[in-house]
Motif scaffolding. Structure first.
Motif, PDB file in Angstrom:
ATOM      1  N   THR A   1      14.069  43.581 -46.811  1.00  0.00           N
ATOM      2  CA  THR A   1      14.519  44.203 -48.038  1.00  0.00           C
ATOM      3  C   THR A   1      13.538  43.854 -49.148  1.00  0.00           C
ATOM      4  OG1 THR A   1      16.406  44.363 -49.544  1.00  0.00           O
ATOM      5  CG2 THR A   1      16.185  42.285 -48.389  1.00  0.00           C
ATOM      6  N   GLY A   2      13.945  44.018 -50.397  1.00  0.00           N
ATOM      7  CA  GLY A   2      13.031  43.729 -51.499  1.00  0.00           C
ATOM      8  C   GLY A   2      13.817  43.529 -52.779  1.00  0.00           C
ATOM      9  N   GLY A   3      13.202  43.935 -53.805  1.00  0.00           N
ATOM     10  CA  GLY A   3      12.247  44.958 -54.118  1.00  0.00           C
ATOM     11  C   GLY A   3      12.362  46.120 -53.120  1.00  0.00           C
ATOM     12  N   GLU A   4      11.362  46.937 -53.125  1.00  0.00           N
ATOM     13  CA  GLU A   4      11.369  48.036 -52.169  1.00  0.00           C
ATOM     14  C   GLU A   4      10.427  47.680 -51.010  1.00  0.00           C
ATOM     15  OE1 GLU A   4      13.091  50.501 -51.285  1.00  0.00           O
ATOM     16  OE2 GLU A   4      11.614  50.970 -49.748  1.00  0.00           O
TER      17      GLU A   4
ATOM     18  N   ARG B   1      26.273  43.996 -68.884  1.00  0.00           N
ATOM     19  CA  ARG B   1      26.687  44.283 -67.526  1.00  0.00           C
ATOM     20  C   ARG B   1      28.182  44.553 -67.428  1.00  0.00           C
ATOM     21  NH1 ARG B   1      23.268  43.266 -63.163  1.00  0.00           N
ATOM     22  NH2 ARG B   1      22.014  41.747 -64.238  1.00  0.00           N
TER      23      ARG B   1
ATOM     24  N   MET C   1      26.922  43.288 -59.393  1.00  0.00           N
ATOM     25  CA  MET C   1      26.963  41.826 -59.433  1.00  0.00           C
ATOM     26  C   MET C   1      26.155  41.297 -60.608  1.00  0.00           C
ATOM     27  SD  MET C   1      26.667  40.510 -55.547  1.00  0.00           S
ATOM     28  CE  MET C   1      25.796  41.818 -54.715  1.00  0.00           C
TER      29      MET C   1
ATOM     30  N   THR D   1      16.663  47.655 -45.713  1.00  0.00           N
ATOM     31  CA  THR D   1      17.359  48.311 -46.824  1.00  0.00           C
ATOM     32  C   THR D   1      16.294  48.920 -47.714  1.00  0.00           C
ATOM     33  OG1 THR D   1      19.146  46.699 -46.753  1.00  0.00           O
ATOM     34  CG2 THR D   1      18.956  47.991 -48.747  1.00  0.00           C
ATOM     35  N   THR D   2      16.404  50.196 -47.986  1.00  0.00           N
ATOM     36  CA  THR D   2      15.340  50.899 -48.707  1.00  0.00           C
ATOM     37  C   THR D   2      15.912  51.904 -49.697  1.00  0.00           C
ATOM     38  OG1 THR D   2      13.457  52.420 -48.430  1.00  0.00           O
ATOM     39  CG2 THR D   2      15.176  52.521 -46.748  1.00  0.00           C
TER      40      THR D   2
ATOM     41  N   VAL E   1      26.155  51.683 -55.537  1.00  0.00           N
ATOM     42  CA  VAL E   1      26.761  50.761 -56.491  1.00  0.00           C
ATOM     43  C   VAL E   1      27.721  51.575 -57.356  1.00  0.00           C
ATOM     44  CG1 VAL E   1      26.324  49.160 -58.399  1.00  0.00           C
ATOM     45  CG2 VAL E   1      24.716  49.282 -56.496  1.00  0.00           C
TER      46      VAL E   1
ATOM     47  N   SER F   1      19.872  53.088 -50.258  1.00  0.00           N
ATOM     48  CA  SER F   1      20.634  52.962 -51.500  1.00  0.00           C
ATOM     49  C   SER F   1      20.536  54.248 -52.294  1.00  0.00           C
ATOM     50  CB  SER F   1      20.085  51.794 -52.326  1.00  0.00           C
ATOM     51  OG  SER F   1      20.079  50.635 -51.528  1.00  0.00           O
TER      52      SER F   1
ATOM     53  N   TYR G   1      20.736  48.643 -63.258  1.00  0.00           N
ATOM     54  CA  TYR G   1      21.566  47.467 -62.996  1.00  0.00           C
ATOM     55  C   TYR G   1      20.784  46.396 -62.253  1.00  0.00           C
ATOM     56  CZ  TYR G   1      21.856  50.229 -58.756  1.00  0.00           C
ATOM     57  OH  TYR G   1      21.522  50.991 -57.672  1.00  0.00           O
TER      58      TYR G   1
HETATM   59  N1  SAM Z   1      14.999  48.652 -52.991  1.00  0.00           N
HETATM   60  C1  SAM Z   1      15.870  48.639 -51.875  1.00  0.00           C
HETATM   61  C2  SAM Z   1      17.106  49.437 -52.157  1.00  0.00           C
HETATM   62  O1  SAM Z   1      17.378  49.744 -53.319  1.00  0.00           O
HETATM   63  O2  SAM Z   1      17.813  49.715 -51.198  1.00  0.00           O
HETATM   64  C3  SAM Z   1      16.238  47.264 -51.385  1.00  0.00           C
HETATM   65  C4  SAM Z   1      16.507  46.189 -52.416  1.00  0.00           C
HETATM   66  S1  SAM Z   1      17.888  46.467 -53.480  1.00  0.00           S
HETATM   67  C5  SAM Z   1      17.808  45.021 -54.494  1.00  0.00           C
HETATM   68  C6  SAM Z   1      19.232  46.195 -52.369  1.00  0.00           C
HETATM   69  C7  SAM Z   1      20.585  46.645 -52.845  1.00  0.00           C
HETATM   70  O3  SAM Z   1      20.982  45.855 -53.928  1.00  0.00           O
HETATM   71  C8  SAM Z   1      20.656  48.079 -53.300  1.00  0.00           C
HETATM   72  O4  SAM Z   1      21.681  48.742 -52.584  1.00  0.00           O
HETATM   73  C9  SAM Z   1      21.030  47.959 -54.753  1.00  0.00           C
HETATM   74  O5  SAM Z   1      21.849  49.015 -55.167  1.00  0.00           O
HETATM   75  C10 SAM Z   1      21.745  46.648 -54.793  1.00  0.00           C
HETATM   76  N2  SAM Z   1      21.750  46.004 -56.095  1.00  0.00           N
HETATM   77  C11 SAM Z   1      20.723  45.750 -56.929  1.00  0.00           C
HETATM   78  N3  SAM Z   1      21.135  45.124 -58.047  1.00  0.00           N
HETATM   79  C12 SAM Z   1      22.476  44.969 -57.923  1.00  0.00           C
HETATM   80  C13 SAM Z   1      23.490  44.389 -58.727  1.00  0.00           C
HETATM   81  N4  SAM Z   1      23.210  43.823 -59.883  1.00  0.00           N
HETATM   82  N5  SAM Z   1      24.759  44.429 -58.261  1.00  0.00           N
HETATM   83  C14 SAM Z   1      25.059  44.985 -57.067  1.00  0.00           C
HETATM   84  N6  SAM Z   1      24.152  45.543 -56.251  1.00  0.00           N
HETATM   85  C15 SAM Z   1      22.873  45.540 -56.674  1.00  0.00           C
END
Ligand code: SAM
Ligand code: SF4
Length: 344
Positions: A79-82, A214, A205, A111-112, A175, A135, A41
């Protein structure tokens, strides 16, 4: 002796209040667009990542965060990416921890996906990090591999254990995904609460092209909540972070459950946050295409004046709110940038 005049100091330390009276005190910074997973996603399998020269250096990230802290940011999330795949990111965490020691910054957090957390948990704690978000969408090994495309669940679980052993409070973010983990959410909650961790559920989202429909993934949390209420007693908590999460206490587990519902709820009135991408682009609203380039002023001069003025100008234009729409006819994201670039 400082050569900064009174007016200059004023520019550099003026608190950030937007036209709607919201004071900005929370900054999320994406330190890389790269990741060692490819959650379906979030990213397409064949993601093209940004050229290294486009990314802010760790020194620039430090300068940028420090400028925001001077302007009133009290909570900073990497946060990131990772974030933990960025080389020497712990050098940045160590350096930023000086603002915790001075009291200017109240909370430094991350956030990792926890794949590298076992390696870094103790040092994060040593740097003054108290809480992290991990996550994790499923406890099923096969499903975890499907969702992340190649992730190893055991590594993530080991990362979580290491974090708890280091004394970090861990919050799990999951998610909610239709047909994927929807039946597993009660078990995920019981597992998290059993380990003393809060769980926050997130609605998917519409961000970034990910190469899959989606609408197929969208599961309204109102439905998840209604289903949980058939099994558990949920009572609303007043607790709010100024963000999109709403929290409940679960009587049966004693734990906290959060719901992040950007699609079905409006949380914008209390929004206290802004985001900076790994290329130094400031977004004052997750749901708008608004963007201000901070990399240019950062690189244009060694003084922070230009940077500070650019930040002020952007905050002055922070939109009142947003409205995500999954376009059902075209099935396109309403915001084209990826969450991994913006920083989730
Ligand atoms: N890589 C790290 C992680 O996964 O925690 C930090 C970045 S990640 C983009 C941050 C959060 O965004 C994660 O909890 C991920 O599940 C959520 N995320 C990513 N794409 C998303 C989307 N399209 N809709 C909702 N949450 C999303
Ligand atoms: Fe990577 Fe986090 Fe996106 Fe998953 S959600 S692909 S772990 S950045």
């Amino acid at each position: 002796m400082s050569d900064v005049s009174l007016t200059d100091t004023d520019v550099l330390t003026r608190p950030m209040t937007d036209p709607f009276g919201r004071t900005i005190s929370y900054l999320r910074v994406s330190v890389t667009d790269r990741c060692d997973l490819r959650c379906f996603y979030c990213m397409s399998e064949d993601m093209t990542f940004l050229p290294k020269a486009d990314l802010l250096t760790l020194e620039e990230l430090d300068r940028l965060c420090t400028a925001f802290i001077k302007k009133g940011v009290r909570k900073l999330r990497l946060t990131g990416g990772e974030p933990l795949v960025r080389r020497n990111v712990m050098g940045l965490v160590r350096s930023l921890s000086r603002h915790l020691s001075s009291g200017a910054l109240h909370e430094l957090t991350m956030t990792t996906n926890a794949t590298q957390l076992a390696k870094h948990a103790a040092e994060l704690a040593d740097c003054g990090v108290r809480r992290i978000n991990v996550s994790l969408d499923t406890l099923d090994r096969e499903k975890f591999r499907t969702i992340t495309r190649w992730g190893d669940l055991d590594r993530v679980l080991a990362g979580i254990d290491a974090a708890q052993a280091a004394g970090l409070a861990v919050k799990i973010n999951a998610v909610a995904l239709k047909g994927m983990n929807e039946n597993e959410l009660p078990a995920l909650m019981q597992w998290a609460h059993g380990k003393g961790m809060a769980l926050t559920l997130i609605e998917v989202m519409p961000m970034g092209e990910i190469g899959a429909g989606r609408i197929d993934q969208y599961l309204p949390l109102s439905l998840v909540r209604a289903r949980l209420e058939q099994q558990f007693t949920l009572s609303d908590l007043a607790q709010t972070t100024g963000g999109p999460a709403r929290y409940v206490r679960v009587a049966e587990t004693g734990g906290t459950l959060g719901f992040i519902t950007p699609m079905t709820h409006n949380f914008c009135e209390s929004c206290n946050r802004v985001r900076v991408t790994c290329t130094g682009t400031l977004h004052t609203c997750l749901g708008h295409e608004d963007a201000s380039d901070l990399r240019k002023p950062l690189r244009a001069s060694a003084s922070d004046e230009l940077l500070s003025e650019t930040i002020d100008r952007a905050i002055g234009l922070k939109p009142k709110g947003h409205d995500f729409i999954i376009d059902r006819r075209h099935n396109r994201p309403s915001v084209s940038r990826h969450m991994s670039v913006t920083g989730g």
